[in-house]
Motif scaffolding. Sequence first.
Motif, PDB file in Angstrom:
ATOM      1  N   PRO A  44      27.177  45.715  45.531  1.00  0.00           N
ATOM      2  CA  PRO A  44      26.862  44.920  46.729  1.00  0.00           C
ATOM      3  C   PRO A  44      25.537  45.327  47.367  1.00  0.00           C
ATOM      4  CG  PRO A  44      29.182  45.542  46.747  1.00  0.00           C
ATOM      5  CD  PRO A  44      28.553  46.261  45.581  1.00  0.00           C
ATOM      6  N   ILE A  45      25.263  46.629  47.368  1.00  0.00           N
ATOM      7  CA  ILE A  45      24.033  47.127  47.979  1.00  0.00           C
ATOM      8  C   ILE A  45      22.799  46.601  47.244  1.00  0.00           C
ATOM      9  CG2 ILE A  45      23.747  49.285  46.659  1.00  0.00           C
ATOM     10  CD1 ILE A  45      23.178  50.702  49.287  1.00  0.00           C
ATOM     11  N   GLU A  46      22.934  46.361  45.936  1.00  0.00           N
ATOM     12  CA  GLU A  46      21.820  45.825  45.149  1.00  0.00           C
ATOM     13  C   GLU A  46      21.608  44.343  45.439  1.00  0.00           C
ATOM     14  OE1 GLU A  46      21.442  47.953  40.970  1.00  0.00           O
ATOM     15  OE2 GLU A  46      23.533  47.395  41.332  1.00  0.00           O
ATOM     16  N   LYS A  47      22.699  43.619  45.613  1.00  0.00           N
ATOM     17  CA  LYS A  47      22.589  42.170  45.828  1.00  0.00           C
ATOM     18  C   LYS A  47      22.121  41.835  47.232  1.00  0.00           C
ATOM     19  CE  LYS A  47      24.982  37.784  45.318  1.00  0.00           C
ATOM     20  NZ  LYS A  47      26.155  37.076  44.771  1.00  0.00           N
ATOM     21  N   TYR A  48      22.617  42.584  48.236  1.00  0.00           N
ATOM     22  CA  TYR A  48      22.374  42.199  49.625  1.00  0.00           C
ATOM     23  C   TYR A  48      21.391  43.097  50.382  1.00  0.00           C
ATOM     24  CZ  TYR A  48      26.472  39.250  48.856  1.00  0.00           C
ATOM     25  OH  TYR A  48      27.354  38.322  48.361  1.00  0.00           O
ATOM     26  N   CYS A  49      21.242  44.349  49.948  1.00  0.00           N
ATOM     27  CA  CYS A  49      20.457  45.295  50.755  1.00  0.00           C
ATOM     28  C   CYS A  49      19.479  46.123  49.924  1.00  0.00           C
ATOM     29  CB  CYS A  49      21.396  46.244  51.510  1.00  0.00           C
ATOM     30  SG  CYS A  49      22.631  45.420  52.522  1.00  0.00           S
ATOM     31  N   LEU A  50      19.085  45.637  48.769  1.00  0.00           N
ATOM     32  CA  LEU A  50      18.238  46.444  47.885  1.00  0.00           C
ATOM     33  C   LEU A  50      16.932  46.850  48.541  1.00  0.00           C
ATOM     34  CD1 LEU A  50      18.091  47.715  45.077  1.00  0.00           C
ATOM     35  CD2 LEU A  50      16.977  45.643  44.259  1.00  0.00           C
ATOM     36  N   ASN A  51      16.351  45.961  49.340  1.00  0.00           N
ATOM     37  CA  ASN A  51      15.074  46.267  49.990  1.00  0.00           C
ATOM     38  C   ASN A  51      15.193  47.368  51.032  1.00  0.00           C
ATOM     39  OD1 ASN A  51      13.756  44.339  48.460  1.00  0.00           O
ATOM     40  ND2 ASN A  51      13.994  42.722  50.003  1.00  0.00           N
ATOM     41  N   SER A  52      16.417  47.693  51.424  1.00  0.00           N
ATOM     42  CA  SER A  52      16.606  48.752  52.420  1.00  0.00           C
ATOM     43  C   SER A  52      16.526  50.141  51.801  1.00  0.00           C
ATOM     44  CB  SER A  52      17.964  48.581  53.119  1.00  0.00           C
ATOM     45  OG  SER A  52      19.027  48.839  52.220  1.00  0.00           O
ATOM     46  N   ILE A  53      16.564  50.226  50.471  1.00  0.00           N
ATOM     47  CA  ILE A  53      16.490  51.533  49.791  1.00  0.00           C
ATOM     48  C   ILE A  53      15.025  51.913  49.589  1.00  0.00           C
ATOM     49  CG2 ILE A  53      17.056  52.834  47.702  1.00  0.00           C
ATOM     50  CD1 ILE A  53      19.506  51.068  47.356  1.00  0.00           C
ATOM     51  N   THR A  54      14.592  52.955  50.285  1.00  0.00           N
ATOM     52  CA  THR A  54      13.198  53.397  50.175  1.00  0.00           C
ATOM     53  C   THR A  54      13.045  54.617  49.259  1.00  0.00           C
ATOM     54  OG1 THR A  54      13.489  54.670  52.224  1.00  0.00           O
ATOM     55  CG2 THR A  54      12.547  52.464  52.423  1.00  0.00           C
ATOM     56  N   ARG A  55      14.144  55.312  48.976  1.00  0.00           N
ATOM     57  CA  ARG A  55      14.120  56.427  48.023  1.00  0.00           C
ATOM     58  C   ARG A  55      14.246  55.856  46.612  1.00  0.00           C
ATOM     59  NH1 ARG A  55      15.895  61.650  49.081  1.00  0.00           N
ATOM     60  NH2 ARG A  55      15.695  61.863  46.816  1.00  0.00           N
ATOM     61  N   LYS A  56      13.109  55.510  46.020  1.00  0.00           N
ATOM     62  CA  LYS A  56      13.136  54.835  44.727  1.00  0.00           C
ATOM     63  C   LYS A  56      13.690  55.714  43.613  1.00  0.00           C
ATOM     64  CE  LYS A  56      11.726  51.088  46.512  1.00  0.00           C
ATOM     65  NZ  LYS A  56      12.737  50.030  46.728  1.00  0.00           N
ATOM     66  N   ASP A  57      13.621  57.055  43.800  1.00  0.00           N
ATOM     67  CA  ASP A  57      14.192  57.942  42.783  1.00  0.00           C
ATOM     68  C   ASP A  57      15.714  57.869  42.772  1.00  0.00           C
ATOM     69  OD1 ASP A  57      14.001  59.161  45.369  1.00  0.00           O
ATOM     70  OD2 ASP A  57      14.577  61.074  44.482  1.00  0.00           O
ATOM     71  N   LEU A  58      16.292  57.362  43.879  1.00  0.00           N
ATOM     72  CA  LEU A  58      17.740  57.230  43.961  1.00  0.00           C
ATOM     73  C   LEU A  58      18.178  55.763  43.965  1.00  0.00           C
ATOM     74  CD1 LEU A  58      18.632  60.055  46.522  1.00  0.00           C
ATOM     75  CD2 LEU A  58      18.872  60.090  44.029  1.00  0.00           C
ATOM     76  N   ASP A  59      17.277  54.875  43.597  1.00  0.00           N
ATOM     77  CA  ASP A  59      17.615  53.468  43.458  1.00  0.00           C
ATOM     78  C   ASP A  59      18.642  53.326  42.335  1.00  0.00           C
ATOM     79  OD1 ASP A  59      17.379  50.655  42.392  1.00  0.00           O
ATOM     80  OD2 ASP A  59      15.918  50.516  44.013  1.00  0.00           O
ATOM     81  N   PRO A  60      19.699  52.521  42.529  1.00  0.00           N
ATOM     82  CA  PRO A  60      20.710  52.369  41.474  1.00  0.00           C
ATOM     83  C   PRO A  60      20.156  51.958  40.122  1.00  0.00           C
ATOM     84  CG  PRO A  60      21.454  51.340  43.511  1.00  0.00           C
ATOM     85  CD  PRO A  60      20.025  51.749  43.740  1.00  0.00           C
TER      86      PRO A  60
END
Length: 276
Positions: free
Chosen positions: A122-138
């Motif tokens: 769900p976090i990828e579909k709806y809130c992906l842009n909110s993740i700023t730690r790209k090393d911990l991006d799913p």
Amino acid sequence: MVKSKKQTLLEKLGTIVGEKSKIGKLISGYRKLEEANYISSHFSAYLAPVVASSKELKNDVFAIRHEVYCEELGFEPIKESGLEFDEFDSFSLHCLIQHHKSKHFAGTVRMVKPMEPDEQLPIEKYCLNSITRKDLDPSQFDRKDICEISRLAVPKEFRRRVMDKFAGAGVAVINEHTYSEKEVRCFPFIAVGLYLAAAALAIEEDIKHAYVMMEPRLARSMKFIGIKFEQIGPVVEYHGKRAPYYINQNLLKKSLRPGFAKMLTDILDSIEKQNF
């Protein structure tokens, strides 16, 4: 927690001899062990994790979610079926917390567990842009190694007041006349038990990376018991003010306080026996 005479005596002895002395350390260690055993045994005396492995149990999950997310909070539209479910439930594991005496379910949580390349969290579909730690991006990890903890819900029956809401659901208690005083003291652990149940599912499934969108105040509350979620992006508007958080087994196990580490072990043992 009501202190026993033995606990009070141990505290006094620890103060008298000094916590840094060998005897003081022994007393302190024993006190922590007693606390650890108390928290877990008190929880398991009244509540138990139940993996929703049947259609009937999954409908119990969806009914609780409908009550909290649709009827109470208005995050999702009211469904004629009285069941709240979405596209992610087809590749999720669900867990309930059941009250022994009444057999009522005191809460639910799911672990979204993608396996196929086209299955997203769900976090990828709806809130992906909110993740700023790209090393911990799913997207940095294999699908089989990631999960998301979501849809935590505690029905009103097990809360004190509607305003007690964390991550879309309250964690306190009502119905003091229905439940014993000892049970009432245990119920604030329900939300913690749900997160630990989700952690147990992740451990059982050998999942390495977990994500959750939650209110920052809930993340701060979890720190008190040693669940230290790592914030990986700013607060955004998503069913209220929430931020993306990350945790893995090492982060969980190294910081979890003894009482809740024992509680996690007991919940994991209970889940393993269910052979889901």
